[in-house]
Write a protein that holds these residues in place. Structure first.
Motif, PDB file in Angstrom:
ATOM      1  N   LYS A  84       0.856  -1.191   0.000  1.00 58.40           N
ATOM      2  CA  LYS A  84       0.000   0.000   0.000  1.00 58.40           C
ATOM      3  C   LYS A  84       0.890   1.238   0.000  1.00 58.40           C
ATOM      4  CE  LYS A  84      -1.624  -1.919   3.675  1.00 58.40           C
ATOM      5  NZ  LYS A  84      -2.296  -2.172   4.968  1.00 58.40           N
ATOM      6  N   THR A  85       0.594   2.165  -0.889  1.00 58.84           N
ATOM      7  CA  THR A  85       1.352   3.407  -0.971  1.00 58.84           C
ATOM      8  C   THR A  85       0.406   4.586  -0.825  1.00 58.84           C
ATOM      9  OG1 THR A  85       2.950   2.386  -2.482  1.00 58.84           O
ATOM     10  CG2 THR A  85       2.922   4.793  -2.365  1.00 58.84           C
ATOM     11  N   TYR A  86       0.727   5.466   0.113  1.00 59.38           N
ATOM     12  CA  TYR A  86      -0.089   6.654   0.376  1.00 59.38           C
ATOM     13  C   TYR A  86       0.743   7.905   0.125  1.00 59.38           C
ATOM     14  CZ  TYR A  86      -3.415   3.699   3.006  1.00 59.38           C
ATOM     15  OH  TYR A  86      -4.319   2.750   3.377  1.00 59.38           O
ATOM     16  N   LEU A  87       0.051   9.017  -0.111  1.00 59.46           N
ATOM     17  CA  LEU A  87       0.669  10.328  -0.141  1.00 59.46           C
ATOM     18  C   LEU A  87       0.046  11.164   0.961  1.00 59.46           C
ATOM     19  CD1 LEU A  87       0.746  11.084  -3.976  1.00 59.46           C
ATOM     20  CD2 LEU A  87       2.635  10.274  -2.546  1.00 59.46           C
ATOM     21  N   ALA A  88       0.866  11.975   1.629  1.00 59.51           N
ATOM     22  CA  ALA A  88       0.370  12.836   2.700  1.00 59.51           C
ATOM     23  C   ALA A  88       1.158  14.134   2.707  1.00 59.51           C
ATOM     24  CB  ALA A  88       0.503  12.148   4.056  1.00 59.51           C
ATOM     25  N   GLN A 117       4.487  -0.609  11.892  1.00 54.48           N
ATOM     26  CA  GLN A 117       5.624  -0.045  11.171  1.00 54.48           C
ATOM     27  C   GLN A 117       5.148   0.693   9.917  1.00 54.48           C
ATOM     28  OE1 GLN A 117       5.784  -3.705  11.498  1.00 54.48           O
ATOM     29  NE2 GLN A 117       6.660  -3.516  13.552  1.00 54.48           N
ATOM     30  N   THR A 118       5.741   1.849   9.681  1.00 57.73           N
ATOM     31  CA  THR A 118       5.452   2.654   8.493  1.00 57.73           C
ATOM     32  C   THR A 118       6.747   3.193   7.912  1.00 57.73           C
ATOM     33  OG1 THR A 118       3.311   3.393   9.403  1.00 57.73           O
ATOM     34  CG2 THR A 118       4.243   4.694   7.597  1.00 57.73           C
ATOM     35  N   HIS A 119       6.972   2.932   6.635  1.00 51.90           N
ATOM     36  CA  HIS A 119       8.092   3.544   5.924  1.00 51.90           C
ATOM     37  C   HIS A 119       7.643   4.887   5.365  1.00 51.90           C
ATOM     38  CE1 HIS A 119      10.660  -0.093   5.794  1.00 51.90           C
ATOM     39  NE2 HIS A 119       9.510  -0.745   5.750  1.00 51.90           N
ATOM     40  N   TYR A 120       8.521   5.890   5.430  1.00 55.77           N
ATOM     41  CA  TYR A 120       8.202   7.160   4.786  1.00 55.77           C
ATOM     42  C   TYR A 120       9.378   7.644   3.961  1.00 55.77           C
ATOM     43  CZ  TYR A 120      11.008   9.992   8.062  1.00 55.77           C
ATOM     44  OH  TYR A 120      12.044  10.552   8.769  1.00 55.77           O
ATOM     45  N   ASN A 121       9.057   8.447   2.958  1.00 51.42           N
ATOM     46  CA  ASN A 121      10.063   9.034   2.093  1.00 51.42           C
ATOM     47  C   ASN A 121       9.627  10.448   1.743  1.00 51.42           C
ATOM     48  OD1 ASN A 121      12.394   9.040   0.380  1.00 51.42           O
ATOM     49  ND2 ASN A 121      11.040   8.741  -1.382  1.00 51.42           N
ATOM     50  N   VAL A 122      10.496  11.430   1.939  1.00 53.14           N
ATOM     51  CA  VAL A 122      10.165  12.819   1.627  1.00 53.14           C
ATOM     52  C   VAL A 122      10.267  13.035   0.114  1.00 53.14           C
ATOM     53  CG1 VAL A 122      10.771  15.242   1.962  1.00 53.14           C
ATOM     54  CG2 VAL A 122      10.973  13.623   3.875  1.00 53.14           C
ATOM     55  N   LEU A 123       9.160  13.448  -0.504  1.00 57.06           N
ATOM     56  CA  LEU A 123       9.128  13.680  -1.947  1.00 57.06           C
ATOM     57  C   LEU A 123       9.326  15.140  -2.320  1.00 57.06           C
ATOM     58  CD1 LEU A 123       6.080  11.444  -3.011  1.00 57.06           C
ATOM     59  CD2 LEU A 123       8.499  10.819  -2.940  1.00 57.06           C
ATOM     60  N   LEU A 146       4.148   7.283   1.922  1.00 55.67           N
ATOM     61  CA  LEU A 146       4.037   6.412   3.094  1.00 55.67           C
ATOM     62  C   LEU A 146       3.701   4.988   2.665  1.00 55.67           C
ATOM     63  CD1 LEU A 146       1.786   8.785   5.232  1.00 55.67           C
ATOM     64  CD2 LEU A 146       4.266   8.534   5.422  1.00 55.67           C
ATOM     65  N   LYS A 147       4.422   4.032   3.246  1.00 58.48           N
ATOM     66  CA  LYS A 147       4.157   2.624   2.955  1.00 58.48           C
ATOM     67  C   LYS A 147       4.024   1.864   4.269  1.00 58.48           C
ATOM     68  CE  LYS A 147       6.252   2.502  -1.625  1.00 58.48           C
ATOM     69  NZ  LYS A 147       7.156   1.805  -2.556  1.00 58.48           N
ATOM     70  N   ARG A 196      -2.695   6.183  -2.693  1.00 52.90           N
ATOM     71  CA  ARG A 196      -2.281   6.375  -4.079  1.00 52.90           C
ATOM     72  C   ARG A 196      -2.256   5.086  -4.892  1.00 52.90           C
ATOM     73  NH1 ARG A 196      -2.026   9.536  -8.537  1.00 52.90           N
ATOM     74  NH2 ARG A 196       0.021   9.575  -9.533  1.00 52.90           N
ATOM     75  N   LYS A 197      -1.699   4.008  -4.280  1.00 54.21           N
ATOM     76  CA  LYS A 197      -1.514   2.784  -5.057  1.00 54.21           C
ATOM     77  C   LYS A 197      -1.702   1.546  -4.188  1.00 54.21           C
ATOM     78  CE  LYS A 197       2.665   2.058  -6.738  1.00 54.21           C
ATOM     79  NZ  LYS A 197       3.838   2.105  -7.648  1.00 54.21           N
TER      80      LYS A 197
END
Length: 233
Positions: A84-88, A117-123, A146-147, A196-197
Motif C-alpha cells: 500500500k502506498t499513500y501520499l500525505a 511499522q510505516t516507511h516514509y520518504n520525503v518527496l 508512506l508505505k 495512491r496505489k
C-alpha cells in the motif's frame, strides 16, 4: 458515480472520495450513503469490501465480487504481501528524509499494544511566508510517500503524530493551529492523506495487479498552493 479504477469478473477497485464511509457503522449511525451501497447500485451486483479506508481518506479501495475469494485476499493483507502506498502532506520537514517509523500502537478495540511499522520518504519540501505558530516568520511542509507494513487503526495518522509531523487536515490526531490556518488561508478543510496505489496478487489469475488512484482536487490544489508545480507523482 464512483470512479472505477480496475474491474474484472472477480474484483473491482474504486477511487474513494474523501468523506465517504466504506460501509454502515455504529460510529456514524446517521449516515445513509456508503461506498459499498453506491458501488452495488452502480454495477448492479453485490460486492464485498476487502479492506478499509478511514472516512476522510481518499484513494484506492478494493472490493471482491465473489464472497468465496475474500479469504484469499484478506490473507494477503494479513501476511503483508499487499503493498500500500499513500501520499500525505505534513507539518514540518523530517530531518531524516527516508526512514522507518517502528512504534507500537494501542488497539482501539482491545486496548492492547500492537506492533506497527510505516516507511516514509520525503518527496517534496516547501516553506511559505506565514507564521502559523507565533514563533517563526515562515512555515515549512513536506509531501511524504508512506508505505505501511501493518494495518492498525489510523496507523499513518498516529505514526506521523508520533514524530510530530502531523498530517494536515487531521482533526483527531493532527495540529489544530495548522488545520485552522489552512482552512482560513487556503480554504482547505480535508485530510491530506490519499491511498495512491495498491499492489496485490490476483487470487484467481495469480497476476500481480497494480491499481493507481489520481489525486483528488483538494489535494492537487494544496500541492499548487505550496508551490509544488513540477512533481512527478
Amino acid at each position: 458515480m464512483l470512479d472505477i479504477l480496475f474491474e474484472d469478473e472477480y474484483l473491482i477497485a474504486i477511487n474513494k472520495p474523501a468523506g465517504l464511509l466504506v460501509h454502515r457503522t455504529s460510529i456514524a449511525a446517521e449516515e445513509t450513503i456508503f461506498a459499498l451501497q453506491m458501488l452495488r447500485d452502480q454495477i448492479g451486483q453485490h460486492v464485498y469490501p476487502v479492506h478499509r479506508l478511514d472516512r476522510p481518506t481518499s484513494g484506492v479501495l478494493l472490493f471482491s465480487k465473489k464472497e468465496e475469494i475474500l479469504p484469499i485476499l484478506k490473507e494477503q493483507f494479513a501476511d503483508r504481501s499487499v503493498q500500500k502506498t499513500y501520499l500525505a502532506i505534513v507539518r514540518g520537514i523530517p530531518t531524516i528524509k527516508s526512514d522507518l517509523i517502528d512504534h507500537p500502537l494501542t488497539s482501539e478495540r482491545s486496548n492492547k499494544l500492537q506492533e506497527a511499522q510505516t516507511h516514509y520518504n520525503v518527496l517534496a519540501e516547501a516553506e511559505i511566508p506565514f507564521d502559523t505558530t507565533g514563533r517563526y516568520p515562515t512555515s515549512r511542509y513536506a509531501l511524504l510517500e508512506l508505505k505501511p507494513e501493518t494495518g492498525r487503526t489510523h496507523q499513518l495518522r498516529r505514526h506521523l503524530a508520533h514524530i510530530r509531523h502531523y498530517i494536515l487536515g487531521d482533526k483527531k490526531h493532527g495540529d489544530n493551529k495548522q488545520n485552522q490556518f489552512f482552512e482560513k488561508q487556503f480554504r482547505m478543510m480535508n485530510l491530506l492523506l490519499h491511498a495512491r496505489k495498491l499492489e496485490f496478487t490476483h487470487p484467481v489469475t495469480k497476476d500481480r495487479i497494480s491499481v493507481v488512484a489520481e489525486l483528488p482536487t483538494h489535494f492537487q490544489k494544496t500541492i499548487t498552493d505550496l508551490g509544488w508545480r513540477e512533481l512527478d507523482l
